[in-house]
Motif scaffolding. Structure first.
Motif, PDB file in Angstrom:
ATOM      1  N   TRP A  43     -36.841 -17.727  19.623  1.00  0.00           N
ATOM      2  CA  TRP A  43     -37.156 -18.040  19.721  1.00  0.00           C
ATOM      3  C   TRP A  43     -36.886 -16.223  19.976  1.00  0.00           C
ATOM      4  N   ILE A  44     -35.934 -15.896  20.617  1.00  0.00           N
ATOM      5  CA  ILE A  44     -35.781 -14.314  20.310  1.00  0.00           C
ATOM      6  C   ILE A  44     -35.730 -14.176  18.926  1.00  0.00           C
ATOM      7  N   GLN A  45     -34.945 -14.159  18.447  1.00  0.00           N
ATOM      8  CA  GLN A  45     -34.475 -13.834  16.782  1.00  0.00           C
ATOM      9  C   GLN A  45     -36.108 -13.663  16.040  1.00  0.00           C
ATOM     10  N   ARG A  46     -36.941 -15.302  16.205  1.00  0.00           N
ATOM     11  CA  ARG A  46     -38.134 -14.833  15.916  1.00  0.00           C
ATOM     12  C   ARG A  46     -39.234 -13.261  15.872  1.00  0.00           C
ATOM     13  N   GLY A  47     -38.560 -12.706  17.128  1.00  0.00           N
ATOM     14  CA  GLY A  47     -40.264 -11.635  17.498  1.00  0.00           C
ATOM     15  C   GLY A  47     -40.596 -11.829  18.782  1.00  0.00           C
ATOM     16  N   GLY A  48     -39.812 -13.741  19.001  1.00  0.00           N
ATOM     17  CA  GLY A  48     -40.590 -13.341  20.596  1.00  0.00           C
ATOM     18  C   GLY A  48     -39.421 -12.875  22.137  1.00  0.00           C
ATOM     19  N   ARG A  49     -40.281 -13.067  23.009  1.00  0.00           N
ATOM     20  CA  ARG A  49     -39.783 -12.832  24.511  1.00  0.00           C
ATOM     21  C   ARG A  49     -39.175 -13.656  25.149  1.00  0.00           C
ATOM     22  N   SER A  50     -38.017 -12.860  25.075  1.00  0.00           N
ATOM     23  CA  SER A  50     -37.316 -14.340  26.301  1.00  0.00           C
ATOM     24  C   SER A  50     -37.860 -14.848  27.422  1.00  0.00           C
ATOM     25  N   GLY A  51     -37.997 -15.849  27.755  1.00  0.00           N
ATOM     26  CA  GLY A  51     -38.003 -16.377  28.863  1.00  0.00           C
ATOM     27  C   GLY A  51     -40.097 -17.193  28.216  1.00  0.00           C
ATOM     28  N   ALA A 124     -45.049 -22.391  15.690  1.00  0.00           N
ATOM     29  CA  ALA A 124     -44.117 -21.112  15.506  1.00  0.00           C
ATOM     30  C   ALA A 124     -43.240 -22.140  16.656  1.00  0.00           C
ATOM     31  N   TYR A 125     -44.182 -22.283  18.051  1.00  0.00           N
ATOM     32  CA  TYR A 125     -43.113 -22.692  18.698  1.00  0.00           C
ATOM     33  C   TYR A 125     -42.131 -23.898  18.661  1.00  0.00           C
ATOM     34  N   MET A 126     -42.849 -24.773  17.875  1.00  0.00           N
ATOM     35  CA  MET A 126     -42.016 -25.545  17.851  1.00  0.00           C
ATOM     36  C   MET A 126     -41.300 -25.316  17.035  1.00  0.00           C
ATOM     37  N   ASP A 127     -40.764 -24.679  15.962  1.00  0.00           N
ATOM     38  CA  ASP A 127     -40.398 -24.798  14.797  1.00  0.00           C
ATOM     39  C   ASP A 127     -38.555 -24.033  15.806  1.00  0.00           C
ATOM     40  N   VAL A 269     -45.068 -13.672  16.230  1.00  0.00           N
ATOM     41  CA  VAL A 269     -45.343 -15.049  17.304  1.00  0.00           C
ATOM     42  C   VAL A 269     -45.528 -14.843  18.389  1.00  0.00           C
ATOM     43  N   GLU A 270     -45.613 -14.036  18.562  1.00  0.00           N
ATOM     44  CA  GLU A 270     -46.019 -13.523  20.075  1.00  0.00           C
ATOM     45  C   GLU A 270     -46.816 -12.136  19.997  1.00  0.00           C
ATOM     46  N   PRO A 271     -47.980 -11.970  20.301  1.00  0.00           N
ATOM     47  CA  PRO A 271     -48.594 -10.428  20.734  1.00  0.00           C
ATOM     48  C   PRO A 271     -48.568 -10.019  21.897  1.00  0.00           C
ATOM     49  N   GLY A 272     -47.517  -8.717  21.020  1.00  0.00           N
ATOM     50  CA  GLY A 272     -47.237  -7.805  22.475  1.00  0.00           C
ATOM     51  C   GLY A 272     -45.982  -7.954  22.246  1.00  0.00           C
ATOM     52  N   ALA A 273     -45.052  -8.823  21.745  1.00  0.00           N
ATOM     53  CA  ALA A 273     -43.968  -9.000  22.136  1.00  0.00           C
ATOM     54  C   ALA A 273     -42.636  -7.353  21.065  1.00  0.00           C
ATOM     55  N   ALA A 276     -43.542  -3.821  23.103  1.00  0.00           N
ATOM     56  CA  ALA A 276     -43.416  -4.142  24.334  1.00  0.00           C
ATOM     57  C   ALA A 276     -41.232  -4.013  24.263  1.00  0.00           C
ATOM     58  N   ALA A 277     -40.937  -4.639  22.966  1.00  0.00           N
ATOM     59  CA  ALA A 277     -40.155  -4.232  22.579  1.00  0.00           C
ATOM     60  C   ALA A 277     -39.667  -2.678  22.181  1.00  0.00           C
ATOM     61  N   ALA A 278     -40.316  -2.087  21.291  1.00  0.00           N
ATOM     62  CA  ALA A 278     -40.926  -1.094  20.967  1.00  0.00           C
ATOM     63  C   ALA A 278     -40.317   0.039  21.686  1.00  0.00           C
ATOM     64  N   ASP A 279     -40.997  -0.302  23.435  1.00  0.00           N
ATOM     65  CA  ASP A 279     -41.256   1.241  24.242  1.00  0.00           C
ATOM     66  C   ASP A 279     -40.190   0.844  24.850  1.00  0.00           C
TER      67      ASP A 279
END
Length: 363
Positions: A43-51, A124-127, A269-273, A276-279
């Protein structure tokens, strides 16, 4: 006489005082943790947040356990609701009996609820979770080994599974095909296949999950055909064989159709992720700049102090050189004055001597 075989545990539970520790439960729990861990990395590799994967798993796992148990009880209802059955035993999940089809189906409902609450697309989550599901199944299948269940036909192969005799449940001792082991190894292969295909073809919009379902069903069909435990049959085939074949066909159709309608992979895949990473990156960059400025200020201060020390040393050395030059100049003057005084003294003595000589001649 069998010269080689895989032994079965003498018991599937160890008691720690009054607390029973069941091998079947441990395998399921470890499988869940491994699945969530791998899903989080993907999920992190796809651009999502950890957790995020773990947060949604809080919904998916309980739904999956209930779905798996419901499928088993519905399709194998005789021990619970048949003649001489015990309905309360339907709640004894630790004794075994979780249907993967029901677990995935109802678990997906739980995942949908969790994704909806987070504003995340379910495909996206199931992938991201697909290889972890397969790996979790590979570990969970070893729970059947602890319970001595779900084995295949009798065999004398070197890797045959030794099953102990238990007349109370109608179990006949002997050596059988370890279908639990076959399925465990197959699931590991499925996990590796999905990871490879996802990297190679950049699967998205649920296609990685569909590949997991299709490849698992292909293996489950022939493994299920080998099993000898009681099951309902339709047109001469076990119910789970039909379920596997239907799952295989539906998954392949979905892969083909979705690839034409929505090719590629989700960019977000996750709005705001990403924000947040850019911040976080900006904060780290600002921190690095601040550290650089502090280091520059410290360096400038050290340079100033060094220059002041160097200037002071040069001034001291100049004063010493001036003093030496003054002393060198004063030395000849002092020598000249001394010579002049000696000369004057000598002239005076000569004059006095001359006066004395004249005085002696006049008398």
């Amino acid at each position: 006489m069998d010269l080689a075989f895989i032994p079965s545990p003498s018991t599937g539970v160890v008691h720690l005082g009054p607390i029973p520790l069941r091998g079947y439960a441990f395998c399921i729990i470890i499988g869940v943790f491994i699945g969530v861990w791998l899903g989080n990395k993907r999920w992190i590799q796809r651009g999502g947040r950890s957790g995020t994967v773990a947060d949604i798993a809080v919904w998916a796992v309980p739904f999956g356990l209930v779905g798996g148990r419901l499928y088993h009880v519905i399709t194998t209802y005789e021990p619970y609701f048949g003649e001489g059955g015990h309905p309360l035993n339907a709640f004894k999940v630790w004794e075994g009996g979780l249907g993967i089809w029901g677990a995935v189906a109802l678990g997906a409902v739980g995942a949908w609820i969790g994704c909806r609450r987070r504003g995340i697309p379910l495909p996206a989550y199931m992938d991201a979770l697909a290889p972890g599901l397969a790996l979790g199944q590979a570990i969970g299948r070893w729970g059947n080994w602890f319970n001595q269940e779900l084995y295949g036909r009798a065999t004398d192969l070197p890797w045959a599974l030794k099953i102990s005799d238990d007349p109370s449940i109608g179990r006949v001792g002997g050596t059988y095909h370890p279908t639990f082991l076959y399925e465990s190894l197959w699931c590991i292969g499925v996990a590796l296949l999905v990871i490879w295909a996802d990297k190679r073809f950049k699967l998205g919009h649920g296609r990685a999950f569909a590949l997991y379902v299709a490849s698992y069903c292909a293996g489950r069909a022939w493994i299920e055909y080998m099993r000898v435990d009681e099951a309902h049959h339709i047109l001469g085939l076990r119910l789970n064989v039909w379920t596997a074949l239907i799952g295989l066909v539906v998954s392949v159709v979905y892969i083909v159709v979705s690839a034409k309608k929505i090719p590629g992979r989700e960019e977000v895949v996750e709005p705001g992720a990403l924000d947040a990473a850019a911040d976080d990156a900006g904060t780290k960059k600002d921190g690095a700049k601040a550290d650089g400025a502090k280091a520059g200020t410290a360096g400038a201060t050290a340079g100033t102090k060094t220059a002041e020390r160097a200037e002071g040393d040069e001034r001291a050395q100049g004063d010493e050189r001036g003093k030496d030059a003054k002393d060198a100049k004063a030395a000849p003057e002092a020598a000249g004055s001394g010579a002049e005084s000696v000369a004057k003294g000598a002239a005076k003595l000569t004059k006095d001597a001359g006066s004395g000589s004249r005085s002696g001649k006049e008398s």
